[in-house]
Each structure stands twice: as structure tokens, then as C-alpha cells.
Design an enzyme around this catalytic site. Sequence first.
Site, PDB file in Angstrom:
ATOM      1  N   GLU A  25     -14.345 -15.286   0.953  1.00 16.99           N
ATOM      2  CA  GLU A  25     -13.204 -14.499   0.456  1.00 16.99           C
ATOM      3  C   GLU A  25     -12.602 -13.740   1.633  1.00 16.99           C
ATOM      4  O   GLU A  25     -13.295 -12.997   2.343  1.00 16.99           O
ATOM      5  CB  GLU A  25     -13.577 -13.528  -0.664  1.00 16.99           C
ATOM      6  CG  GLU A  25     -12.280 -12.853  -1.158  1.00 16.99           C
ATOM      7  CD  GLU A  25     -12.378 -12.018  -2.414  1.00 16.99           C
ATOM      8  OE1 GLU A  25     -13.503 -11.815  -2.928  1.00 16.99           O
ATOM      9  OE2 GLU A  25     -11.322 -11.542  -2.869  1.00 16.99           O
ATOM     10  N   ASP A 100      -1.579  -8.972   2.142  1.00 16.55           N
ATOM     11  CA  ASP A 100      -0.490  -8.023   2.395  1.00 16.55           C
ATOM     12  C   ASP A 100       0.814  -8.792   2.642  1.00 16.55           C
ATOM     13  O   ASP A 100       0.864  -9.646   3.535  1.00 16.55           O
ATOM     14  CB  ASP A 100      -0.813  -7.159   3.621  1.00 16.55           C
ATOM     15  CG  ASP A 100      -2.045  -6.301   3.382  1.00 16.55           C
ATOM     16  OD1 ASP A 100      -2.145  -5.688   2.295  1.00 16.55           O
ATOM     17  OD2 ASP A 100      -2.928  -6.253   4.266  1.00 16.55           O
ATOM     18  N   LYS A 104       9.076  -6.462   5.285  1.00 19.10           N
ATOM     19  CA  LYS A 104      10.163  -6.340   6.267  1.00 19.10           C
ATOM     20  C   LYS A 104      10.141  -7.518   7.235  1.00 19.10           C
ATOM     21  O   LYS A 104       9.061  -7.890   7.718  1.00 19.10           O
ATOM     22  CB  LYS A 104      10.009  -5.037   7.064  1.00 19.10           C
ATOM     23  CG  LYS A 104      10.292  -3.816   6.243  1.00 19.10           C
ATOM     24  CD  LYS A 104      10.210  -2.563   7.059  1.00 19.10           C
ATOM     25  CE  LYS A 104      10.425  -1.371   6.151  1.00 19.10           C
ATOM     26  NZ  LYS A 104       9.899  -0.136   6.689  1.00 19.10           N
ATOM     27  N   ASP A 136       2.322 -11.680  -5.320  1.00 15.42           N
ATOM     28  CA  ASP A 136       3.376 -11.283  -6.265  1.00 15.42           C
ATOM     29  C   ASP A 136       4.722 -11.224  -5.546  1.00 15.42           C
ATOM     30  O   ASP A 136       5.712 -10.819  -6.132  1.00 15.42           O
ATOM     31  CB  ASP A 136       3.071  -9.911  -6.884  1.00 15.42           C
ATOM     32  CG  ASP A 136       3.459  -8.778  -5.951  1.00 15.42           C
ATOM     33  OD1 ASP A 136       3.224  -8.916  -4.734  1.00 15.42           O
ATOM     34  OD2 ASP A 136       4.017  -7.774  -6.422  1.00 15.42           O
TER      35      ASP A 136
HETATM   36  C1  LIG Z   1      -3.366  -6.123  -0.649  1.00 15.03           C
HETATM   37  S1  LIG Z   1      -5.055  -6.049  -0.249  1.00 15.03           S
HETATM   38  C2  LIG Z   1      -5.799  -7.158  -1.460  1.00 15.03           C
HETATM   39  C3  LIG Z   1      -7.284  -6.884  -1.645  1.00 15.03           C
HETATM   40  C4  LIG Z   1      -8.007  -7.820  -2.636  1.00 15.03           C
HETATM   41  N1  LIG Z   1      -7.941  -9.207  -2.208  1.00 15.03           N
HETATM   42  C5  LIG Z   1      -7.439  -7.689  -4.018  1.00 15.03           C
HETATM   43  O1  LIG Z   1      -6.726  -8.611  -4.476  1.00 15.03           O
HETATM   44  O2  LIG Z   1      -7.715  -6.662  -4.665  1.00 15.03           O
HETATM   45  C6  LIG Z   1      -5.135  -7.032   1.231  1.00 15.03           C
HETATM   46  C7  LIG Z   1      -6.475  -6.918   1.947  1.00 15.03           C
HETATM   47  O3  LIG Z   1      -6.511  -7.820   3.034  1.00 15.03           O
HETATM   48  C8  LIG Z   1      -7.103  -7.156   4.152  1.00 15.03           C
HETATM   49  N2  LIG Z   1      -6.611  -7.853   5.353  1.00 15.03           N
HETATM   50  C9  LIG Z   1      -5.361  -7.813   5.854  1.00 15.03           C
HETATM   51  N3  LIG Z   1      -5.251  -8.600   6.936  1.00 15.03           N
HETATM   52  C10 LIG Z   1      -6.471  -9.166   7.135  1.00 15.03           C
HETATM   53  C11 LIG Z   1      -7.005 -10.053   8.100  1.00 15.03           C
HETATM   54  N4  LIG Z   1      -6.244 -10.528   9.086  1.00 15.03           N
HETATM   55  N5  LIG Z   1      -8.317 -10.403   8.006  1.00 15.03           N
HETATM   56  C12 LIG Z   1      -9.096  -9.918   7.007  1.00 15.03           C
HETATM   57  N6  LIG Z   1      -8.641  -9.060   6.071  1.00 15.03           N
HETATM   58  C13 LIG Z   1      -7.356  -8.689   6.114  1.00 15.03           C
HETATM   59  C14 LIG Z   1      -6.651  -5.724   4.010  1.00 15.03           C
HETATM   60  O4  LIG Z   1      -7.466  -4.809   4.732  1.00 15.03           O
HETATM   61  C15 LIG Z   1      -6.751  -5.533   2.500  1.00 15.03           C
HETATM   62  O5  LIG Z   1      -8.042  -5.116   2.104  1.00 15.03           O
END
Ligand SMILES: C[S@@+](CC[C@H](N)C(=O)[O-])C[C@H]1O[C@@H](n2cnc3c(N)ncnc32)[C@H](O)[C@@H]1O
Length: 197
Positions: A25, A100, A104, A136
Site C-alpha cells: 500500500e 495527493d 495547481k 476524487d
Molecule cells: C491524501 S492522503 C491519502 C491517505 C490514505 N491512502 C487514505 O486514502 O486515507 C495521501 C497520502 O500519501 C502520502 N504520500 C504522498 N506522496 C507520497 C510518496 N511519494 N510516497 C509515499 N507516500 C506518499 C501522504 O503522506 C499521505 O499520507
Amino acid sequence: MVLEVEELRVRGLETCVGLRPVVLEIGFGRADLMLKLAEAQPERRFLGVEVSRKRVEKSARRVAAKALQNIKLVHAPAEYLLERVLPEASVAECWVNCPDPWPKKRHHRRRLVNREFALRMARVLEPGGVLHISTDHTGYAERIHEVMSKAPGLRNLHAPAPLSTDRPARPETAYEAEWIAEGRDIVYFDYVREAGA
Ligand SMILES: C[S@@+](CC[C@H](N)C(=O)[O-])C[C@H]1O[C@@H](n2cnc3c(N)ncnc32)[C@H](O)[C@@H]1O
């Protein structure tokens, strides 16, 4: 159950995580999904990679509280894990939920799902292995479809449609639950690694 990424790279997946099948994951956040899946599937090994140290530490406490032996967490950028650490054809299933969106334009280069990601996923998934992505964000969804549909050896399980709008039969993640409560629409992509590709 927190692994150093360099330890994993040097000692290998089987030594550090266990025998296959391995479920990955990426960006697990609060680890809601991984905790539920790992509890329901004790025969499978779960590896979570997350770039936020705080989230890794909090999730590690949740894993310990449930005494789950089949989860390992790594604090690292997923790009590094996919490119340098995981062997070819080593992942049976991979979840990328609500990455994420970086809405932008000047931030688009920070998005996780891009051309390189698609190639790396095609390399690490085992034949028959499945990749799930949800978002989304309409603009990100278009980009996900564009780059993933060009990945060699990956077949879109919803073709000829690019994606599915049906909620999958699996527990919601923290972000999904929040976004669904806000009335936002989430879309789902699923790809299988074809054998012999
Ligand atoms: C919007 S959150 C979604 C968290 C979870 N998957 C959920 O649906 O509840 C995005 C997550 O991806 C992590 N993340 C962002 N870029 C990443 C990367 N390059 N490698 C690993 N994790 C990353 C962030 O720290 C964050 O916890």
C-alpha cells in the site's frame, strides 16, 4: 514492525517481509485499509510505504495494538521503493488510495502517478498482480488514465471504460470516508499485470 528502507533494500523482501504473496500500500495515511485487510487475510504479507514519518509512527502504534504480525511499514518515498528496493515481479497487489492531487498546475510534477510510476508499477507487479488507484480529482483521474493506459503489460480491468464509479467491495480509507461524507465522487482504476508481457 517499522523497517528501514535501506535494510529492506540490502536484506531483501523475503527476509524482511516474508514469503509471497506481498500486498503493497502506497501512501497509507492512517493505515485503516491495511489494518483491516491484514486482519482478514493473515496468510498475506502487507508492506506499507508512506512519506510522512508522523503517519508511519502513528500507524505503527495501531498495528502494534492489534498485534498484527503480517504488516511491515517503511518510511520512504514510494518512488525510491519502487525504483531501487522492490524486485521485479514481487508484488501481488498494490493499493494507491486518494493520492495527493496537487491541483495547481505548477505542482503537477509532485503527483505520485505519472509516466515513471506507471513503468515502475509494470515492473514490480507479478504476472496476474493487480494495481488499484482511487481519486476524487477529475484532472488527476484524466492524467492517471492517460499514463496508466500506456504502461506496457498492464491491462485496464474496466476497459473499454477508463475507470469504475462503483464503490469497491473493500473497507473505506480515512480520506474516502471523509470525501464520501462531503458528497464528493470517487473513481476507481484497476489494472492487471499480464503474463508474458
Ligand atoms: C491524501 S492522503 C491519502 C491517505 C490514505 N491512502 C487514505 O486514502 O486515507 C495521501 C497520502 O500519501 C502520502 N504520500 C504522498 N506522496 C507520497 C510518496 N511519494 N510516497 C509515499 N507516500 C506518499 C501522504 O503522506 C499521505 O499520507
